[in-house]
Design an enzyme around this catalytic site. Structure first.
Site, PDB file in Angstrom:
ATOM      1  N   SER A 144     -21.992  61.110 -83.962  1.00  0.00           N
ATOM      2  CA  SER A 144     -22.980  61.658 -83.042  1.00  0.00           C
ATOM      3  C   SER A 144     -22.317  62.045 -81.733  1.00  0.00           C
ATOM      4  O   SER A 144     -21.346  61.416 -81.301  1.00  0.00           O
ATOM      5  CB  SER A 144     -24.072  60.626 -82.749  1.00  0.00           C
ATOM      6  N   ASP A 145     -22.838  63.081 -81.092  1.00  0.00           N
ATOM      7  CA  ASP A 145     -22.445  63.321 -79.711  1.00  0.00           C
ATOM      8  C   ASP A 145     -22.920  62.116 -78.888  1.00  0.00           C
ATOM      9  O   ASP A 145     -23.803  61.360 -79.295  1.00  0.00           O
ATOM     10  CB  ASP A 145     -23.049  64.625 -79.197  1.00  0.00           C
ATOM     11  N   CYS A 146     -22.305  61.938 -77.718  1.00  0.00           N
ATOM     12  CA  CYS A 146     -22.518  60.697 -76.972  1.00  0.00           C
ATOM     13  C   CYS A 146     -23.944  60.579 -76.460  1.00  0.00           C
ATOM     14  O   CYS A 146     -24.428  61.452 -75.736  1.00  0.00           O
ATOM     15  CB  CYS A 146     -21.513  60.603 -75.838  1.00  0.00           C
TER      16      CYS A 146
END
Length: 755
Positions: free
Chosen positions: A283-285
């Protein structure tokens, strides 16, 4: 407490304070040596076993809480198993970033402007060498901090569909073929050629249909037709998956109504089933926070709770969570939202990456373990950074003033970016002790007997200006004025990083800051004060995106777009200014005359966008760039003029340097389907080759035109080849009419039929 702004602030403050996101843990070299013992205590250290067997053994020894902890980017040590901490988060967009000193190459968009896949490979190979050397040295000391690992969240292969997107600088441009060409080469260099080990692990991001607006990315829904997805947004991702990229990062936004990190169509049907991706998804942060923050409060609102979001993401195939949402996985199991077996499946995919990197092997098990700190910012790597910057610089206008002589009596250098280190860097950058600014590069290049005056003259971005600016007077009494204008990452970039942006790093106004244009106008007025001795002005423009340069084009005698050119930027710019190297960069993105020529920023339809679908005349076309010489294309011929749907054909063309200067030429091939039954690109970039020719020299070049180049994408996203007439264009820019008007060589054109 479910406001996204609150969660995001908590997450990133925690990262900054190293409270929970940054391992910052140490383990003694003696413990590390134990991990790598030739007589492993645990079977997962036994290199005679297969990776799958080793992964299964390790997972069998972990508690549920330990499994969850190993699926977040900042993994803790497991002392009883002699496993040190590891943080998956690392950056290497254009050099090892955010860690120790390293080579700083030009920003990614500048690498795209080289149109050179071999160069991109050499850059990423150098980056991965430096990354391994840093990892070897830091892990030997027991340092396992963030940005010391070997899992790099690069390259960014989102399509730069709109010049307003501040993060477009991280990409290689607006064209799927160019993005694929450079992206594949970059992955090869990062991951290495050892069949048993990865040198580093690359990541294709952000999957998918992601390119702004930055300010609402956590809740935005990008709507794209299947035709646009398979014609524009997905091809580069597929190319990198075919190149065995180790990881894919899902984006913050939703695509067609589903958040990208739980998007069944993108993650399951496309990535896993259609493309057979077998690496790990991350996942993106803080993107998983977006799942359980309500709509209207900055999130997607598709999960009822943190535990629900964690379960949904794992079930969707997301193995790694950048953030702490997966800390709720034990709770999700307890609530019956997910099983431990489902968690094990995703953890296994993730752990394979660490095993393929050799992180559980005895030291010396692969050749990369021998890389030492001597490779970091070595003379060879600095030379490569300089070469890249040289090849990225795009000459947009030249009335004959360039190249300059090195021994003019007086030079005047001015502008807000002339001494700026910031404009060398772009975003996602590294640093080192020798960053060559434009002032430093020019002062080193000119004769010691020449006078060089420097005044900043203008601020980067200031509404008001001083009523009297004494700097402009130098334009009247200098032999040439070099004015360095443009943008920096303080004005464009990622949400939160662009500290002087009112629009979260996006560029919604498109123009240069008005005070810069006013300063250029003042310089022009002073340079023209004596009509009998008009003084020339050369504009050097920094930036990572298209910008309205119409007034600059009008006022300056020459215009060079230099991007964010890296540590050797000043040296490379001087090389081009003074003719040691002929400029050969090409625009990897169209520069419209104004934003009025484009659809709304939030509109993800490709109608009217990029050189492929734009019917308006741009300011500067895709693929455009001038040289200090002239090239001629002749004798274009095909080995056959009719082919079947499964046949290739060869295109031959002769390129001649008809000028007086040695130069590279970037030969570009485009195709048009003249009889398509659905909307197709006006023309489509399909091949390229960079050649170096001495004055008067010629080279015959052959390109293979493959059946895949005849394909069109139907409305349902499927691809087919229709019989009909096609036209090929070969030349030094795209076939947009504006190319020839600006001085690009006339393109050779030839037609053929597909039966």
């Amino acid at each position: 407490m479910n406001n996204l702004f609150y969660y995001r602030i908590v997450f990133f403050v925690a990262c900054l304070l190293t409270l929970s996101c940054n391992t910052d843990q140490k383990q003694s070299p003696q413990t590390i040596e134990k991990n790598q013992s030739e007589n492993p205590e645990f079977p997962f250290y036994d290199t005679s076993l297969s990776v799958d067997e080793r992964v299964a053994d390790l997972i069998s020894r972990l508690s549920l809480e330990e499994k969850a902890a190993q699926m977040m980017n900042s993994t803790p040590a497991i002392e009883r198993l002699n496993i040190p901490p590891y943080d998956y988060w690392n950056e290497a967009l254009h050099g090892v970033g955010r860690a120790s000193a390293a080579t700083v190459f030009p920003q990614a968009i500048g690498i795209g402007a080289t149109f050179d896949a071999d160069l991109a490979y050499r850059i990423s190979n150098a980056i991965s060498d430096e990354a391994r050397a840093l990892y070897n040295a830091t892990s030997e000391k027991g340092n396992f901090n963030r940005y010391n690992g070997l899992t790099f969240w690069t390259p960014n292969i989102n399509i730069f569909r709109d010049p307003r997107w501040g993060r477009g600088q991280e990409t290689y441009g607006e064209d799927p073929y160019l993005m694929s060409l450079i992206g594949v080469a970059f992955v090869k260099g990062l991951q290495g050629d050892d069949p048993d080990h990865l040198k580093t692990a690359a990541c294709a991001k952000h999957f998918a249909v992601h390119s702004g607006p930055e300010q609402v990315r956590h809740e935005f829904n990008a709507t794209a037709t299947l035709k646009d997805m398979y014609e524009t947004y997905l091809p580069a991702f597929e190319a990198l998956v075919n190149e065995n990229v180790e990881a894919v990062m899902c984006a913050y936004n939703s695509t067609n109504g589903e958040p990208c990190c739980t998007n069944k169509y993108l993650l399951d049907e496309v990535l896993k089933q259609k493309w057979n991706f077998d690496g790990h998804i991350l996942s993106d942060c803080a993107a998983l926070v977006d799942l359980y923050v309500a709509k209207g409060q900055g999130g997607h609102g598709t999960a009822p709770s943190k535990a629900g979001a964690a379960a949904m993401a794992v079930k969707s195939g997301v193995s790694l969570n950048c953030g702490d949402t997966y800390s709720a996985l034990p709770e999700a199991v307890e609530q019956g939202l997910i099983t431990e077996a489902e968690i094990d499946e995703q953890l296994a995919l993730l752990l394979k990456t660490r095993f393929k990197l050799g992180l559980f092997d005895p030291k010396g098990s692969n050749a990369y373990d021998a890389l030492s700190l001597e490779v970091i910012n070595s003379e060879e790597h600095r030379a490569l950074a300089r070469e890249t910057a040289q090849k990225s610089i795009v000459l947009l206008k030249n009335n004959g003033i360039l190249p300059l002589k090195k021994d003019l009596p007086k030079y005047f250098l001015t502008g807000p970016n002339a001494t700026s280190t910031e404009v060398l860097l772009g975003n996602y950058y590294g640093v080192n002790s020798n960053m060559v600014t434009i002032l430093e590069g020019i002062s080193e290049a000119i004769s010691p007997t020449s006078q060089l005056q420097y005044r900043q003259g203008a601020m980067l971005n200031k509404d008001s200006r001083n009523p009297i600016n004494y700097a402009t007077g130098n334009a009247a009494n200098s032999d040439v004025t070099l004015v360095v204008l443009g943008l920096s990452s303080t004005l464009q970039g990622e949400e939160g990083d662009s500290i002087d942006s009112d629009t979260a790093g996006d560029r919604l106004d498109y123009g240069l800051p008005p005070n810069q244009i006013q300063y250029l106008e003042d310089l022009r007025e002073m340079a023209d004060r004596n009509p009998e001795d008009r003084k020339p002005i050369i504009a050097l423009i920094t930036g990572g995106s298209p910008v309205d340069l119409a007034r600059v084009q009008e006022l300056a005698d020459a215009v060079l777009f230099v991007w964010y050119p890296g540590e050797e930027g000043g040296t490379a710019i001087a090389d081009v200014l003074f003719g040691d190297v002929s400029p050969s960069g090409r625009l990897p993105i169209t520069f419209p005359k104004s934003l009025d020529q484009l659809p709304a920023y939030e509109d993800y339809s490709m109608e009217g966008r990029t050189y492929k679908y734009m019917n308006e005349e741009p300011l500067y076309p895709f693929g455009f760039g001038l040289n200090y010489t002239q090239f001629e294309y002749s004798n274009a011929a095909l080995n056959k003029t009719q082919v079947t749907k499964d046949e290739s054909l060869n295109l031959e063309v002769t390129v001649t340097n008809t000028g007086k200067v040695k130069s590279d030429e970037v030969v570009q091939v485009y195709i048009s389907d003249l009889e398509a039954s659905v909307r197709v690109p006006n023309f489509q970039f399909i091949n390229t080759k960079r050649v170096t020719l001495e004055p008067g020299a010629s080279e015959k070049i052959t390109f293979e035109i493959k059946p895949e180049n005849f394909q069109l994408v139907l409305e349902d996203g499927s691809k087919t080849i229709e019989p009909g007439t096609f036209r090929l264009y070969v030349g030094g820019a795209s076939p947009m009419k504006r190319s020839a008007a600006l001085g690009a060589p006339k393109m050779a054109e030839i037609e053929f039929a597909v039966n």
